[in-house]
Design an enzyme around this catalytic site. Structure first.
Site, short mmCIF file in Angstrom:
data_model
loop_
_atom_site.label_atom_id
_atom_site.label_comp_id
_atom_site.label_asym_id
_atom_site.label_seq_id
_atom_site.Cartn_x
_atom_site.Cartn_y
_atom_site.Cartn_z
N SER A 43 0.55 -1.39 -0.03
CA SER A 43 0.14 -0.17 -0.60
C SER A 43 0.75 1.43 -0.19
O SER A 43 1.90 1.32 -0.48
CB SER A 43 -0.68 0.01 1.36
OG SER A 43 -1.85 0.78 0.88
N ASP A 163 -5.43 -3.96 -2.73
CA ASP A 163 -4.13 -3.61 -1.75
C ASP A 163 -3.05 -5.08 -0.75
O ASP A 163 -4.03 -6.24 -0.44
CB ASP A 163 -4.61 -3.23 -0.52
CG ASP A 163 -4.32 -2.42 0.34
OD1 ASP A 163 -3.05 -3.32 0.54
OD2 ASP A 163 -4.68 -1.20 0.23
#
Length: 253
Positions: A43, A163
């Site tokens: 991320s 993610d």
């Protein structure tokens, strides 16, 4: 010294803490940087790792973008999920501005990006990139939180990804010692000091954080960015925590 790596935890807008740590490493971590083999992240941690490997000279510009990005989200009535607001487009524009033309060449075998397969839920670490665009897509995939950041998973190499923090929020490169960085108080090498009364740990994917009100607050701030002054304080905290680590290891320069 042995080969050293840096891994930056998934942390949303608290990636500003990572940028403070990066500033400390660049200013005072000459011994560490001289032995740096790879950087990894998930991320926003992957974005900071990419900065460290491909464009450390753009640190101040990256900070400016982060503050502006956060301010833009705060101005939306419903934050990032406000209808009509394109979170991923804004992120892409920031990445494209900061990554140099040869970023994919610099990143291959030195940048490890954690992503999650949208259907199987399995983690994958990407460390080879055939083009700058492929690198950008890997970073976008690692940062895509379903619904929050839009309704379409990121396509990368013909498949859909989300993610990387969902499955490996603190990836560890295979060779050398990895210094871990996290804006959440826990067991990482560079992280805030735990000031709670209890030592219970909350287990996240490949990362432990202390169960405390402060960490709960920060988990919320990762998606709903705090004020600019609070973000500046987080950046300064990252710098101070990284300096404390360098001193502890006798690596200050």
């Amino acid at each position: 010294m042995t080969v050293l790596n840096l891994s930056f935890a998934a942390s949303g807008f608290l990636g500003i803490y990572h940028l403070g740590a990066v500033e400390a490493f660049l200013r005072h971590g000459g011994r560490l940087l001289g032995s740096l083999g790879a950087c990894a992240g998930a991320s926003s941690g992957a974005l900071v790792a990419a900065l460290m490997i491909t464009a450390p000279d753009k640190l101040e510009r990256c900070k400016e973008f982060t503050y502006g990005f956060a301010d833009g989200v705060r101005r939306q009535q419903l934050g990032a999920i406000t209808p009509g607001y394109n979170f991923m487009l804004t992120l892409r524009e920031g990445i494209e501005e900061i990554l140099p033309s040869e970023a994919h060449t610099l990143a291959t075998d030195r940048l490890h990006v954690s992503i999650t397969h949208s259907r199987s839920g399995k983690n994958h670490i990407v460390s080879r990139f055939t083009s700058r665009e492929e690198l950008i897509k890997a970073l976008l995939a690692s940062s895509y939180v379903p619904v929050y950041a839009g309704l379409k998973a990121v396509e990368f190499r013909g498949q859909k990804w989300i993610d990387g923090g969902f499955t490996d929020s603190l990836p560890i490169p295979p060779v050398g010692r990895t210094i871990t960085v996290s804006p959440f108080a826990g067991t990482q090498d560079v992280c805030p000091v735990h000031r709670g009364h209890f030592n219970t740990q909350l287990r996240l994917p490949n990362m432990s954080v202390m169960l405390s009100m402060e960490n709960m607050k920060r988990l919320n701030q990762a998606l709903f960015p705090p004020s600019s002054s609070s973000m500046q304080s987080l950046c300064e905290e990252g710098f101070s925590d990284a300096v404390r680590f360098l001193r502890r290891e006798a690596w200050m320069s």
